[in-house]
Design an enzyme around this catalytic site. Structure first.
Site, mmCIF file in Angstrom:
data_model
loop_
_atom_site.group_PDB
_atom_site.id
_atom_site.type_symbol
_atom_site.label_atom_id
_atom_site.label_comp_id
_atom_site.label_asym_id
_atom_site.label_seq_id
_atom_site.Cartn_x
_atom_site.Cartn_y
_atom_site.Cartn_z
ATOM 1 N N PRO A 54 16.235 4.836 53.760
ATOM 2 C CG PRO A 54 18.413 4.056 53.570
ATOM 3 C CD PRO A 54 17.505 5.152 53.098
ATOM 4 C CD GLU A 55 10.717 4.580 56.562
ATOM 5 O OE1 GLU A 55 10.031 3.982 57.408
ATOM 6 O OE2 GLU A 55 10.229 5.089 55.534
ATOM 7 C CE LYS B 60 13.903 7.714 59.576
ATOM 8 N NZ LYS B 60 13.179 8.395 58.485
ATOM 9 C CG HIS C 268 26.289 6.044 42.482
ATOM 10 N ND1 HIS C 268 26.170 7.373 42.116
ATOM 11 C CD2 HIS C 268 25.642 5.330 41.515
ATOM 12 C CE1 HIS C 268 25.489 7.458 40.988
ATOM 13 N NE2 HIS C 268 25.162 6.242 40.604
ATOM 14 N NE ARG D 120 17.453 11.018 45.453
ATOM 15 C CZ ARG D 120 16.164 11.196 45.753
ATOM 16 N NH1 ARG D 120 15.429 10.158 46.134
ATOM 17 N NH2 ARG D 120 15.617 12.383 45.682
ATOM 18 N NE ARG E 282 7.824 11.657 52.455
ATOM 19 C CZ ARG E 282 8.724 11.085 53.240
ATOM 20 N NH1 ARG E 282 9.134 11.685 54.354
ATOM 21 N NH2 ARG E 282 9.222 9.905 52.937
#
Length: 271
Positions: free
Chosen positions: A2-3, A58, A91, A109, A260
């Protein structure tokens, strides 16, 4: 990951649902995130009123009378409001409960963060050294020109350097550079002020368009209301290696910059 747009959407989505409410319970099912969730967080916060929700870079800041909970969504996290009696998934690691509803962190994650900072959350070491917000007035072409003077690093890496500019992650850096017609490998310090002003405008345009579209949902992201974003349907270059450029039909290329994947059109973005 998520940005900025995804975090801003989350902030806007959860704020009206939880701000002003009293925390009635806090359940930590798995404290093992990127850093451990503080063991005494429930003792610190239960019974306190959530005064507000804001974003810095963020990070989400949940402001209580004596400090802030800092939340980072990591690589795959989401934060949304659910019924407090909705069964938690494998999760779903943290619930902040406000009566009949819960603010639930889902992080497959486990690379996110839930931290406590006594006092203003903006003074936390993770936030204090961050750079400029690209949607605020201080982010201008003149400022970026001065900030990149003599910088040999590529403009793509410079845009992603959170000590200079925050929130412009891998996806939106590629998309912004395409809109500005700037090659991602161009040295930041070699780009003139007019082109940098165009880049600043493109960054803003890209981020605002993504926010309007609910962000990008490539895997797990959903907003505070549980809805997926659809900005990925509007990508010009990101993830489109080998496909025709939407402007000139030249095949989009991929190059690795700073470990990247970066996508660009070799015709629209000449070096």
């Amino acid at each position: 990951m998520p940005e900025l747009p995804e975090v801003e959407i989350t902030c806007r989505g959860i704020r009206p649902l939880v701000a002003g409410r009293t925390l009635t319970a806090l359940e930590v099912r798995n404290p093992r995130l990127r850093q451990p969730v503080p063991a005494d967080l429930a003792q610190t916060l239960v019974g306190e009123r959530l005064q507000g929700v804001r974003r810095r870079a963020k990070y989400l800041l949940l402001d209580f009378p004596h400090g802030s909970v800092l939340v980072h969504l990591g690589m795959s996290g989401s934060l949304r409001v659910v019924s407090a009696d909705e069964p938690a998934g494998v999760h779903d690691h943290v619930d902040l409960v406000f009566g009949a509803e819960a603010l639930r962190l889902r992080d497959p994650r486990r690379f996110g963060l839930v931290l406590w900072h006594a006092g203003d959350g903006l003074s936390h070491p993770l936030l204090a050294a961050l750079g400029r917000e690209p949607l605020e007035r201080g982010f201008t072409g003149a400022w970026l020109h001065e900030a990149t003077r003599g910088v040999r690093l590529s403009i793509k890496q410079t845009l992603m350097d959170a000590h200079r500019v925050v929130g412009v992650g891998n996806i939106y850096a590629s998309e912004s550079l395409f809109r500005a017609r700037i090659h991602p490998l161009a040295p930041a310090g070699a780009i003139g002020p007019q082109r940098l002003a165009r880049l600043v405008a493109s960054v803003r345009e890209t981020l605002l368009a993504a926010i309007d579209a609910g962000g990008s949902t490539l895997r797990d992201f959903v907003g505070g209301d549980g809805r997926a974003g659809y900005f990925q349907q509007q990508y010009f270059v990101y993830g489109r290696e080998g496909l025709a450029c939407r402007v000139c039909a030249t095949p989009v290329r991929r190059v690795v910059i700073g470990q990247r994947s970066t996508f660009f059109c070799p015709r629209c973005q000449r070096r």
